[in-house]
Design a protein around this motif. Structure first.
Motif, PDB file in Angstrom:
ATOM      1  N   ASP A  36      50.130  48.120  37.956  1.00  0.00           N
ATOM      2  CA  ASP A  36      50.275  46.646  38.384  1.00  0.00           C
ATOM      3  C   ASP A  36      50.464  46.758  40.044  1.00  0.00           C
ATOM      4  O   ASP A  36      50.763  47.733  40.734  1.00  0.00           O
ATOM      5  N   ILE A  60      46.132  47.894  35.913  1.00  0.00           N
ATOM      6  CA  ILE A  60      46.626  46.539  35.971  1.00  0.00           C
ATOM      7  C   ILE A  60      46.803  46.129  34.458  1.00  0.00           C
ATOM      8  O   ILE A  60      45.855  46.221  33.831  1.00  0.00           O
ATOM      9  N   LEU A  63      46.271  40.037  33.485  1.00  0.00           N
ATOM     10  CA  LEU A  63      45.696  39.069  34.492  1.00  0.00           C
ATOM     11  C   LEU A  63      46.654  37.891  34.602  1.00  0.00           C
ATOM     12  O   LEU A  63      46.200  36.771  35.315  1.00  0.00           O
ATOM     13  N   PHE A  68      48.617  41.156  39.695  1.00  0.00           N
ATOM     14  CA  PHE A  68      47.702  41.730  40.456  1.00  0.00           C
ATOM     15  C   PHE A  68      47.338  40.797  41.674  1.00  0.00           C
ATOM     16  O   PHE A  68      46.388  41.484  42.482  1.00  0.00           O
ATOM     17  N   ALA A  91      41.437  47.745  34.255  1.00  0.00           N
ATOM     18  CA  ALA A  91      42.390  46.248  33.964  1.00  0.00           C
ATOM     19  C   ALA A  91      41.326  45.668  32.926  1.00  0.00           C
ATOM     20  O   ALA A  91      40.286  45.862  32.513  1.00  0.00           O
ATOM     21  N   LEU A  95      38.725  40.848  36.259  1.00  0.00           N
ATOM     22  CA  LEU A  95      39.212  41.223  37.314  1.00  0.00           C
ATOM     23  C   LEU A  95      37.991  41.808  38.090  1.00  0.00           C
ATOM     24  O   LEU A  95      38.281  41.359  39.252  1.00  0.00           O
ATOM     25  N   ASP A  96      37.214  42.435  37.810  1.00  0.00           N
ATOM     26  CA  ASP A  96      35.808  42.797  38.764  1.00  0.00           C
ATOM     27  C   ASP A  96      35.297  41.491  39.303  1.00  0.00           C
ATOM     28  O   ASP A  96      35.070  41.670  40.439  1.00  0.00           O
ATOM     29  N   ILE A  98      36.866  38.659  39.617  1.00  0.00           N
ATOM     30  CA  ILE A  98      37.929  37.822  40.651  1.00  0.00           C
ATOM     31  C   ILE A  98      37.780  38.556  41.967  1.00  0.00           C
ATOM     32  O   ILE A  98      37.610  37.845  43.023  1.00  0.00           O
ATOM     33  N   ILE A  99      37.853  39.765  42.007  1.00  0.00           N
ATOM     34  CA  ILE A  99      37.780  40.664  43.411  1.00  0.00           C
ATOM     35  C   ILE A  99      36.399  40.432  43.890  1.00  0.00           C
ATOM     36  O   ILE A  99      36.364  40.242  45.190  1.00  0.00           O
ATOM     37  N   TYR A 116      35.005  50.324  38.207  1.00  0.00           N
ATOM     38  CA  TYR A 116      36.166  49.422  37.216  1.00  0.00           C
ATOM     39  C   TYR A 116      35.784  50.045  35.802  1.00  0.00           C
ATOM     40  O   TYR A 116      34.763  50.173  35.451  1.00  0.00           O
TER      41      TYR A 116
END
Length: 315
Positions: A36, A60, A63, A68, A91, A95-96, A98-99, A116
């Motif tokens: 985390d 992670i 979400l 995160f 994760a 998340l990929d 978002i990043i 990822y």
């Protein structure tokens, strides 16, 4: 070989009263595994003199932001410091995306690969086969997909009794003995028997991280007998109804779980911001499971090769 867990954040949804959001760093030998990554994660790494360049894997649990929101800042800092090595991120799916959106609109081009691995939380999965450890997911019961993580040190080689070891053995033959394999002559008779010159291997160590979840015994078989267990304890037991409604756990429930799982040591954390003093958490959990510790910022828990657990605060 080191096996040390440092707590970077112990607060739940918001930073409060000197506590930061969820983040931990597991150091095994010279490898760093981050678990985390709440808002202040990179600040806490710097504060406790933990080198972010050595982090090879980030896990992670889910979400919700308090687990995160520190990730994009940490990635940016790694980039500024010239990181080139790949970073493995495990994760939930999404998340990929978002990043990548954050990188796109800040016009940031990372100079290192992000690798990822999307996770679901339906069943336990073996996600990392590392020379030092194996990592498995622990499916948890939260409002959204959420996993804990189980870190199990690889089996260690047998110890050689040098006084009983014959002379002029090759390095290959010595390695063979340490793996528990007898050394044979050309005619396949035993030249050196493992039982005659080897002692039992040191016990492998284990750590289980149970992030946001309501009390569930379904995961007991996964964490049975681990040396070190972190289990969230957002509320004291007087708010057990609220804990159930919000898919969280109380300190008493975390201790009951640890006792049933027969773990070596319990760490509790993820404290609600409504509590200024967290000592009552320790009193509540400790009354059920004696070997309980507060997972507060700066505390490092070390497992020696013989599995004694020490908790020291780095202040």
């Amino acid at each position: 070989m080191d096996f040390e867990l440092t707590v970077l954040g112990s607060s739940s949804a918001t930073p409060s009263k000197g506590r930061y959001q969820s983040a931990q760093l597991l150091k095994i030998h010279n490898e760093y595994f981050m678990i985390d990554c709440g808002e202040a994660a990179q600040y806490q790494l710097s504060r406790y003199k933990l080198n972010h360049t050595k982090i090879s894997h980030i896990f992670i649990s889910h979400l919700h932001g308090d687990h995160f929101f520190g990730l994009i800042g940490l990635l940016s800092t790694m980039n500024l410091y010239g990181r080139k090595n790949p970073l493995h991120i495990f994760a939930p799916a999404g998340l990929d995306e978002i990043i990548q959106i954050q990188l796109k609109y800040s016009e940031t081009i990372l100079q290192f690969p992000l690798e990822y691995t999307p996770l679901d939380s339906k069943e336990s999965v073996h996600i990392v086969d590392h020379p030092l450890i194996d990592v498995y997911t622990i499916p948890l019961e939260h409002r959204i997909h959420c996993n804990g993580f189980l870190f199990k040190e690889k089996a260690k080689p047998l110890k050689l009794n040098k006084e009983k070891l014959p002379e002029k053995l090759s390095l290959l033959e010595i390695a063979q003995l340490k793996q528990g394999i007898d050394v044979l002559n050309e005619d396949e008779t035993i030249k050196v028997a493992v039982k005659d010159c080897c002692m039992p291997a040191l016990k492998s160590r284990s750590y289980a991280y149970c992030s946001d979840t309501r009390y569930t015994e379904a995961i007991l078989p996964l964490v049975k007998g681990v040396d070190l267990l972190y289990h969230e304890s957002t509320f004291l037991d007087e708010l057990s109804d609220r804990a159930a409604k919000t898919y969280h756990t109380t300190a008493r429930q975390a201790a009951e779980f640890a006792k049933k799982a027969e773990v070596g040591k319990l760490i509790i954390g993820h404290f609600s911001s409504r509590y200024y003093d967290v000592e009552p958490f320790l009193a509540e959990a400790g009354s059920i499971f004696k070997n309980t510790a507060l997972g507060i910022e700066g505390t490092t828990f070390s497992l020696s090769d013989r599995n004694s657990t020490d908790g020291t605060n780095n202040g």
